[in-house]
Design an enzyme around this catalytic site. Structure first.
Site, PDB file in Angstrom:
ATOM      1  CG  ASP A  10      -1.794   1.109   1.429  1.00 24.28           C
ATOM      2  OD1 ASP A  10      -1.690   2.085   0.663  1.00 24.28           O
ATOM      3  OD2 ASP A  10      -2.627   1.037   2.341  1.00 24.28           O
ATOM      4  CB  ILE A  11       1.502   3.806  -2.614  1.00 26.22           C
ATOM      5  CG1 ILE A  11       2.767   4.586  -3.022  1.00 26.22           C
ATOM      6  CG2 ILE A  11       0.247   4.676  -2.731  1.00 26.22           C
ATOM      7  CD1 ILE A  11       2.850   4.905  -4.503  1.00 26.22           C
ATOM      8  CG  ASN A  24      -9.968  12.740 -11.167  1.00 22.47           C
ATOM      9  OD1 ASN A  24     -10.060  13.967 -11.078  1.00 22.47           O
ATOM     10  ND2 ASN A  24     -10.419  11.934 -10.215  1.00 22.47           N
ATOM     11  CG  ASP A  34      -7.179  10.413  -6.488  1.00 21.91           C
ATOM     12  OD1 ASP A  34      -6.544  11.084  -5.668  1.00 21.91           O
ATOM     13  OD2 ASP A  34      -7.926  10.905  -7.357  1.00 21.91           O
ATOM     14  CB  SER A 117      -3.099   4.373 -16.697  1.00 19.74           C
ATOM     15  OG  SER A 117      -3.287   5.758 -16.882  1.00 19.74           O
TER      16      SER A 117
HETATM   17  N1  AR6 Z   1      -1.381   1.522  -2.992  1.00 22.98           N
HETATM   18  C1  AR6 Z   1      -0.783   1.231  -4.165  1.00 22.98           C
HETATM   19  N2  AR6 Z   1      -1.460   0.929  -5.284  1.00 22.98           N
HETATM   20  C2  AR6 Z   1      -2.817   0.938  -5.214  1.00 22.98           C
HETATM   21  C3  AR6 Z   1      -3.541   1.248  -4.043  1.00 22.98           C
HETATM   22  C4  AR6 Z   1      -2.759   1.560  -2.881  1.00 22.98           C
HETATM   23  N3  AR6 Z   1      -3.318   1.861  -1.711  1.00 22.98           N
HETATM   24  N4  AR6 Z   1      -4.877   1.163  -4.322  1.00 22.98           N
HETATM   25  C5  AR6 Z   1      -4.985   0.810  -5.625  1.00 22.98           C
HETATM   26  N5  AR6 Z   1      -3.749   0.649  -6.163  1.00 22.98           N
HETATM   27  P1  AR6 Z   1      -6.313   3.236  -9.920  1.00 22.98           P
HETATM   28  P2  AR6 Z   1      -5.942   4.609 -12.505  1.00 22.98           P
HETATM   29  C6  AR6 Z   1      -3.328   0.286  -7.535  1.00 22.98           C
HETATM   30  O1  AR6 Z   1      -7.618   2.710 -10.349  1.00 22.98           O
HETATM   31  O2  AR6 Z   1      -6.129   3.351 -13.231  1.00 22.98           O
HETATM   32  C7  AR6 Z   1      -9.240   7.216  -9.436  1.00 22.98           C
HETATM   33  O3  AR6 Z   1     -10.630   7.277  -9.221  1.00 22.98           O
HETATM   34  C8  AR6 Z   1      -4.313  -0.461  -8.418  1.00 22.98           C
HETATM   35  O4  AR6 Z   1      -4.279  -1.865  -8.132  1.00 22.98           O
HETATM   36  O5  AR6 Z   1      -6.145   3.750  -8.551  1.00 22.98           O
HETATM   37  O6  AR6 Z   1      -4.784   5.514 -12.888  1.00 22.98           O
HETATM   38  C9  AR6 Z   1      -8.670   8.543  -9.911  1.00 22.98           C
HETATM   39  O7  AR6 Z   1      -9.312   9.637  -9.284  1.00 22.98           O
HETATM   40  C10 AR6 Z   1      -3.737  -0.174  -9.808  1.00 22.98           C
HETATM   41  O8  AR6 Z   1      -2.691  -1.099 -10.136  1.00 22.98           O
HETATM   42  O9  AR6 Z   1      -5.812   4.445 -10.915  1.00 22.98           O
HETATM   43  C11 AR6 Z   1      -8.949   8.498 -11.385  1.00 22.98           C
HETATM   44  O10 AR6 Z   1     -10.279   8.894 -11.678  1.00 22.98           O
HETATM   45  C12 AR6 Z   1      -3.108   1.209  -9.652  1.00 22.98           C
HETATM   46  O11 AR6 Z   1      -3.087   1.484  -8.251  1.00 22.98           O
HETATM   47  C13 AR6 Z   1      -8.762   7.039 -11.727  1.00 22.98           C
HETATM   48  O12 AR6 Z   1      -8.994   6.322 -10.515  1.00 22.98           O
HETATM   49  C14 AR6 Z   1      -3.857   2.305 -10.352  1.00 22.98           C
HETATM   50  O13 AR6 Z   1      -5.259   2.086 -10.212  1.00 22.98           O
HETATM   51  C15 AR6 Z   1      -7.361   6.749 -12.175  1.00 22.98           C
HETATM   52  O14 AR6 Z   1      -7.281   5.429 -12.643  1.00 22.98           O
END
Ligand code: AR6
Length: 168
Positions: A10-11, A24, A34, A117
């Site tokens: 978890d980042i 976003n 996010d 993404s």
């Molecule tokens: N720590 C590290 N990685 C994570 C965590 C965490 N706590 N939670 C999720 N991931 P995403 P996107 C990973 O969907 O595709 C948001 O609503 C997850 O498994 O978070 O860039 C924004 O506001 C995946 O591999 O981001 C935008 O609207 C990675 O983080 C939209 O999502 C990115 O997944 C951006 O979409």
């Protein structure tokens, strides 16, 4: 390369100079990583983000980390995957490149990236991992900062992909 690492986790728990947020264009929060970053940082992060007037896809902007263990958050916006013929690869490269430039401008040493993404935005994971690793390695070979980059993978697919790619 020993200064490029991959961890699973978890980042929001990373004690680094900056974590990168996959945000976003509104920069006003969302789901995925996010949402987790805003929850942990607390409401001051949203207040700081409101002052930034959004962020274009492929760009990056910085705020403090507030209640996070990280000192700063670099907010970037990756592309939504729309089949691959809409500039998605260049926009993802730009999101990594601009995040690294913002870190460099702040002389930030240790930076953690999520897999931008590859969640809600649907970018194919293997393609994204290759882009992320090549941009980061190239940038680090030319600049003093950041001197350490950690790819923080939340899901098993990404973790295995990064391990495999970084072994090469
Ligand atoms: N720590 C590290 N990685 C994570 C965590 C965490 N706590 N939670 C999720 N991931 P995403 P996107 C990973 O969907 O595709 C948001 O609503 C997850 O498994 O978070 O860039 C924004 O506001 C995946 O591999 O981001 C935008 O609207 C990675 O983080 C939209 O999502 C990115 O997944 C951006 O979409």
């Amino acid at each position: 390369m020993e200064n490029v690492k991959v961890v699973k986790g978890d980042i929001t728990k990373c004690e680094v100079d900056a974590i990168v947020n996959a945000a976003n264009t509104s920069l006003l929060g969302g789901g995925g990583v996010d949402g987790a970053i805003h929850r942990t940082a607390g409401p001051q992060l949203l207040e700081a983000c409101k002052k930034l007037n959004g962020c274009s896809t492929g760009d990056a902007k910085i705020t403090g980390g507030f209640n996070l263990p990280a000192r700063y958050v670099i907010h970037t916006v990756g592309p939504v995957w729309r089949g691959g013929n809409n500039g998605e690869e260049d926009l993802l490269k730009s999101a990594y490149q601009r995040s690294l430039e913002v870190a460099e401008e702040g002389s930030l040493d240790k930076v953690a990236f999520p897999n931008i993404s590859t969640g809600i935005y649907g970018f194919p994971k293997e393609k994204a991992a290759k882009i992320a690793i090549s941009i980061v390695k190239e940038f680090m070979s030319k600049h003093k900062y950041p001197s350490e980059v950690i790819f923080v993978c939340f899901d098993d697919d990404n973790y295995l992909l990064y391990q495999r790619q970084l072994e090469k």
